[in-house]
Design a protein around this motif. Structure first.
Motif, mmCIF file in Angstrom:
data_model
loop_
_atom_site.group_PDB
_atom_site.id
_atom_site.type_symbol
_atom_site.label_atom_id
_atom_site.label_comp_id
_atom_site.label_asym_id
_atom_site.label_seq_id
_atom_site.Cartn_x
_atom_site.Cartn_y
_atom_site.Cartn_z
ATOM 1 N N GLY A 135 2.416 3.603 -8.783
ATOM 2 C CA GLY A 135 2.098 3.336 -7.943
ATOM 3 C C GLY A 135 2.142 4.821 -6.536
ATOM 4 N N GLY A 139 -1.319 6.483 -5.711
ATOM 5 C CA GLY A 139 -1.771 6.973 -3.972
ATOM 6 C C GLY A 139 -1.778 7.761 -3.698
ATOM 7 N N SER A 172 1.533 1.589 -1.924
ATOM 8 C CA SER A 172 1.260 2.280 -3.682
ATOM 9 C C SER A 172 1.668 1.491 -4.444
ATOM 10 C CB SER A 172 0.034 2.612 -3.624
ATOM 11 O OG SER A 172 -1.137 3.075 -2.746
ATOM 12 N N SER A 176 2.314 -1.765 -7.217
ATOM 13 C CA SER A 176 2.274 -1.854 -8.630
ATOM 14 C C SER A 176 3.195 -2.134 -8.735
ATOM 15 C CB SER A 176 2.367 0.002 -9.193
ATOM 16 O OG SER A 176 2.553 0.340 -10.225
ATOM 17 N N PHE A 215 -1.433 -5.235 -0.669
ATOM 18 C CA PHE A 215 -2.432 -4.807 -1.888
ATOM 19 C C PHE A 215 -4.024 -4.557 -0.301
ATOM 20 C CE2 PHE A 215 -7.011 -5.490 -4.630
ATOM 21 C CZ PHE A 215 -7.353 -4.753 -5.047
ATOM 22 N N ALA A 218 -3.323 -1.688 1.686
ATOM 23 C CA ALA A 218 -3.962 -0.401 1.492
ATOM 24 C C ALA A 218 -5.344 -0.474 1.569
ATOM 25 C CB ALA A 218 -3.482 -0.494 -0.163
ATOM 26 N N ALA A 307 -9.455 0.828 -7.968
ATOM 27 C CA ALA A 307 -9.090 2.499 -7.706
ATOM 28 C C ALA A 307 -9.709 3.514 -8.295
ATOM 29 C CB ALA A 307 -7.054 2.210 -8.050
#
Length: 380
Positions: A135, A139, A172, A176, A215, A218, A307
Motif C-alpha cells: 500500500g 501511495g 495508502s 491496503s 480510502f 485518500a 488507482a
C-alpha cells in the motif's frame, strides 16, 4: 498476431488481473495471519485459525511469484527501476514472508506455549507487513518516484527508504492493510464457527470501516490538488518501440481525475470498493459468508482498479525528471515477447484457476475445535 498497441493494453490489464488475483488469493491468507493473535484466544483456537489457510497458503503465493515474473517479462524497465528504487522495501517484504513457511511448518511441532506464541507473532508479521508495504508503494507511485534515465536508459534512483514513509503513502498503506484484514476476516468467518467466527465477524466490520474511511480520505487528499498528477502533453505513437524519454510529461492538480472525466463509467470502481467493503462486512454478520467473500473480492478489485485507472497510462511516474516517467506505451517488452506471453497465459491461466478451484472445493467446510483435537498430530 495481435498488433503492438493492443498487446500493450492487454498486458496492462493482465498485470492488473494478476495483482488483483494476488490480493484476493494470497490476501485472505495474509489477512488471516494478521488476525491470528487476536481472534484465537488459546492454542486450540489459534490452530483452528491456522488450519483454515494451512492447505492453501503456499499455492496462493504462486500469484505473488507470477505477478513479479509478469512485470519482469512484460515491463522490464518498470521491474528494473522499481526493484532497485524500492530495494529495502522489497527486502522487508521478503523478510516478513520468510516467517510464513517456517511458521506454518514449525509452530505445532513442539508443545511449548512460548515456542508456539513466538511463531504466532511471526505469522502475524508475515501477514501484516507485506500488505502495508504494498500500500505504501502504491501511495508513492501516485506521488511520483524520484528516479531518472540517462541517454543510455540507465535508471538512477535518488530517494531513500525513509522518504517512502510519507503521510499519504502511510494512509495508502492503511487502506491496503485494512482491505486485506477485511478479506481475511470474511474468509475466517466462512471457515470457522463459534467464538472464533464471532471475533472474525467483529474484525470484518472494524476493518471495513477503517478501509472505507482511509480510502475516501485518500481520494479527497488527491482531489484537493495537494498531490498533483501526471499527464502526457506531447504526441504519442502507441506502436513505437519503447523509449521513455521520447515524450513530454507535465503535472497538474487534476491529472489523476482526467480519466474519470473522460470515461464516467470508471466511477463504478471506487463505488465498488466502498460498497463492496461495507457489504462484505454486513453480509458476514448476517451469515452469508460465501457471498461476503465474493463481495470482498470485488471490493479489492474496485480499490486496485481505482488507482490503476486513475494513473493510466502511467505505470511509474518520475518526480525528479517528469519525462522519464514510465507508461504503458514505453516501458514494455518487444512485440514478440508480449505475443508469446499472451498465448502462454491463455493456456496456463485457466489451468491455474481450475486447479485452485478444485483444491478449495475438495478442502471446503468448517475447521472446528473438534477437528483439531481429533487430528492432534497431523493438523498444523
Amino acid at each position: 498476431m495481435l498488433d503492438y498497441p493492443t498487446l500493450k493494453i492487454i498486458w496492462w490489464l493482465l498485470v492488473g488481473v494478476l495483482l488483483v488475483g494476488f490480493a484476493i488469493m494470497d490476501g485472505h491468507d495474509m489477512g488471516v495471519g494478521t488476525l491470528l493473535p487476536f481472534v484465537g484466544k488459546n492454542d486450540t483456537e489459534r490452530r483452528v485459525v491456522i488450519n483454515t489457510v494451512g492447505p492453501h497458503w503456499d499455492g496462493n503465493q504462486v500469484w505473488f511469484i507470477t505477478g513479479g515474473g509478469a512485470i519482469f517479462a512484460a515491463w522490464p524497465l518498470v521491474y528494473a527501476t522499481a526493484f532497485s528504487g524500492f530495494y529495502w522495501a522489497m527486502l522487508a517484504v521478503l523478510w516478513a514472508l520468510f516467517f510464513r513457511p517456517v511458521g506454518f511448518d514449525y509452530r505445532s511441532k513442539i508443545d511449548n506455549p512460548t515456542w508456539r506464541s513466538t511463531w504466532d507473532w511471526g505469522l502475524f508479521v508475515g501477514g501484516a507487513v507485506p500488505p502495508l508495504i504494498f500500500g505504501v508503494a502504491f501511495g508513492n507511485l501516485l506521488q511520483g518516484v524520484p528516479f531518472h534515465f540517462d541517454n543510455y536508459l540507465i535508471s538512477t534512483y535518488t530517494g531513500s527508504f525513509w522518504a517512502l514513509l510519507n503521510p499519504f503513502a502511510l494512509l495508502s498503506g492503511v487502506v491496503s492493510s485494512a482491505m486485506i484484514t477485511l478479506h481475511g476476516a470474511v474468509y475466517l468467518s466462512h471457515r470457522t464457527e463459534g467464538a472464533v467466527q464471532a471475533r472474525a465477524q467483529n474484525a470484518a466490520l472494524g476493518a471495513a470501516v477503517v478501509m472505507v474511511l482511509a480510502f475516501v480520505g485518500a481520494g479527497f487528499w488527491l482531489h484537493s490538488g495537494a498531490i498533483p498528477g501526471y499527464a502526457i502533453s506531447s504526441a504519442i505513437d502507441p506502436a513505437a518501440l519503447p523509449d521513455p524519454l521520447a515524450k513530454t510529461v507535465v503535472r497538474s492538480a487534476d491529472a489523476w481525475w482526467a480519466n474519470y472525466a473522460r470515461w464516467p463509467a470508471m466511477w463504478a470502481l471506487p463505488v465498488l470498493g466502498i460498497v463492496g467493503a461495507l457489504g462484505a462486512a454486513l453480509l458476514t454478520r448476517a451469515g452469508a459468508t460465501l457471498t461476503a467473500f465474493v463481495v470482498s473480492a470485488l471490493a479489492i478489485a474496485g480499490v486496485i482498479g481505482t488507482a490503476g485507472g486513475a494513473m493510466f497510462p502511467f505505470v511509474m511516474p518520475s518526480s525528479t525528471d517528469l519525462n522519464s516517467s514510465l507508461t504503458v506505451w514505453d516501458s514494455v517488452s518487444s512485440h514478440l515477447t508480449l505475443s508469446l506471453m499472451f498465448f502462454a497465459t491463455l493456456i496456463f491461466m485457466p489451468i491455474i484457476v481450475f486447479y485452485t478451484s478444485w483444491a478449495y472445493r475438495v478442502m471446503r467446510g468448517k475447521v472446528t475445535v473438534a477437528h483439531i483435537q481429533a487430528n492432534e498430530h497431523t493438523a498444523y
